[in-house]
Write an enzyme that holds these catalytic residues in place. Structure first.
Site, mmCIF file in Angstrom:
data_model
loop_
_atom_site.group_PDB
_atom_site.id
_atom_site.type_symbol
_atom_site.label_atom_id
_atom_site.label_comp_id
_atom_site.label_asym_id
_atom_site.label_seq_id
_atom_site.Cartn_x
_atom_site.Cartn_y
_atom_site.Cartn_z
ATOM 1 N N ASN A 142 0.845 -1.196 0.000
ATOM 2 C CA ASN A 142 0.000 0.000 0.000
ATOM 3 C C ASN A 142 0.884 1.251 0.000
ATOM 4 O OD1 ASN A 142 -2.800 0.985 0.246
ATOM 5 N ND2 ASN A 142 -2.096 1.820 2.191
ATOM 6 N N ILE A 151 -5.145 5.542 -7.369
ATOM 7 C CA ILE A 151 -5.388 4.276 -6.674
ATOM 8 C C ILE A 151 -5.474 4.655 -5.199
ATOM 9 C CG2 ILE A 151 -4.459 2.027 -6.030
ATOM 10 C CD1 ILE A 151 -3.274 1.794 -8.784
ATOM 11 N N PRO A 152 -6.663 4.539 -4.613
ATOM 12 C CA PRO A 152 -6.958 5.163 -3.315
ATOM 13 C C PRO A 152 -6.384 4.470 -2.081
ATOM 14 C CG PRO A 152 -8.868 3.966 -4.083
ATOM 15 C CD PRO A 152 -7.841 3.873 -5.179
ATOM 16 N N CYS A 153 -5.064 4.473 -1.968
ATOM 17 C CA CYS A 153 -4.422 3.875 -0.796
ATOM 18 C C CYS A 153 -4.754 4.652 0.482
ATOM 19 C CB CYS A 153 -2.918 3.785 -0.993
ATOM 20 S SG CYS A 153 -2.110 5.341 -1.370
ATOM 21 N N HIS A 154 -5.212 5.894 0.340
ATOM 22 C CA HIS A 154 -5.583 6.700 1.506
ATOM 23 C C HIS A 154 -6.825 6.153 2.212
ATOM 24 C CE1 HIS A 154 -7.776 8.433 -1.934
ATOM 25 N NE2 HIS A 154 -8.736 8.679 -1.052
#
Length: 189
Positions: A142, A151-154
């Site tokens: 991640n 790419i929504p790693c948050h």
């Protein structure tokens, strides 16, 4: 030739790099940080054996719609603006996945399945990829995501509800989560 530009989202600056009509990376820049000092540039030079001459910076206002790589960067900038305004929940961008291992790519693709405005834990993400004991490896993958926001790693947080880490900084993770949660409430009405 890697084409480099920068854009803003709220008070933050983003570095965008594309090559051959694919997005290579989206990275956060610190205040006053020059694009060429980004960790992404260092990583790309090492990964692909590139020299300084193989990166070309173009101001976002000078990008051409006639060049397919520059056009892609214009599309990324437009979609990031839509996202920041609450008009976009997902991104439709061609990504260059080569920076990641097979495992990292698996994690990054799973990140794309997390709904806008929602969060999950690293442990849940590990379960989602079918490797429930690999939560540390999942957290590491991640953190190596080269496509911040896209790419929504948050959207991945600690099991206890804490924010956990974020490559761009906790202030940016908080901003993105608050943005999505406030817009998600509007969408649900």
């Amino acid at each position: 030739m890697m084409i480099v530009t920068t854009t803003d989202i709220a008070q933050f600056r983003l570095l965008l790099i594309a090559d051959n009509d694919r997005l290579v990376t989206v990275d956060w820049l610190a205040e006053q940080q020059a694009w060429y000092d980004s960790k992404s540039i260092v990583m790309l030079k090492k990964q692909y054996q590139l020299s300084d001459d193989e990166f070309r910076f173009i101001d976002k206002n000078s990008l051409s719609k006639e060049n397919k790589t520059e056009l892609l960067l214009l599309e990324v900038i437009e979609q990031l603006g839509q996202y920041a305004n609450g008009e976009r929940k997902e991104f439709d961008i061609k990504l260059d996945w080569r920076l990641g291992t097979t495992f990292q790519q698996k994690v990054w693709r799973a990140l794309q399945q997390i709904e806008y405005g929602q969060t999950i834990s690293y442990a849940q993400l590990a379960k989602n990829i079918g490797q429930p004991t690999a939560y540390r490896a999942v957290a590491n993958a991640n953190g190596k995501n080269p496509f911040s926001i896209i790419i929504p790693c948050h959207r991945v947080i600690a099991t206890g509800g804490g924010l956990g880490g974020y490559t761009g900084g906790i202030d940016k993770k908080q901003y993105l989560l608050q943005l999505e949660q406030s817009k998600a409430q509007i969408y649900s009405k």
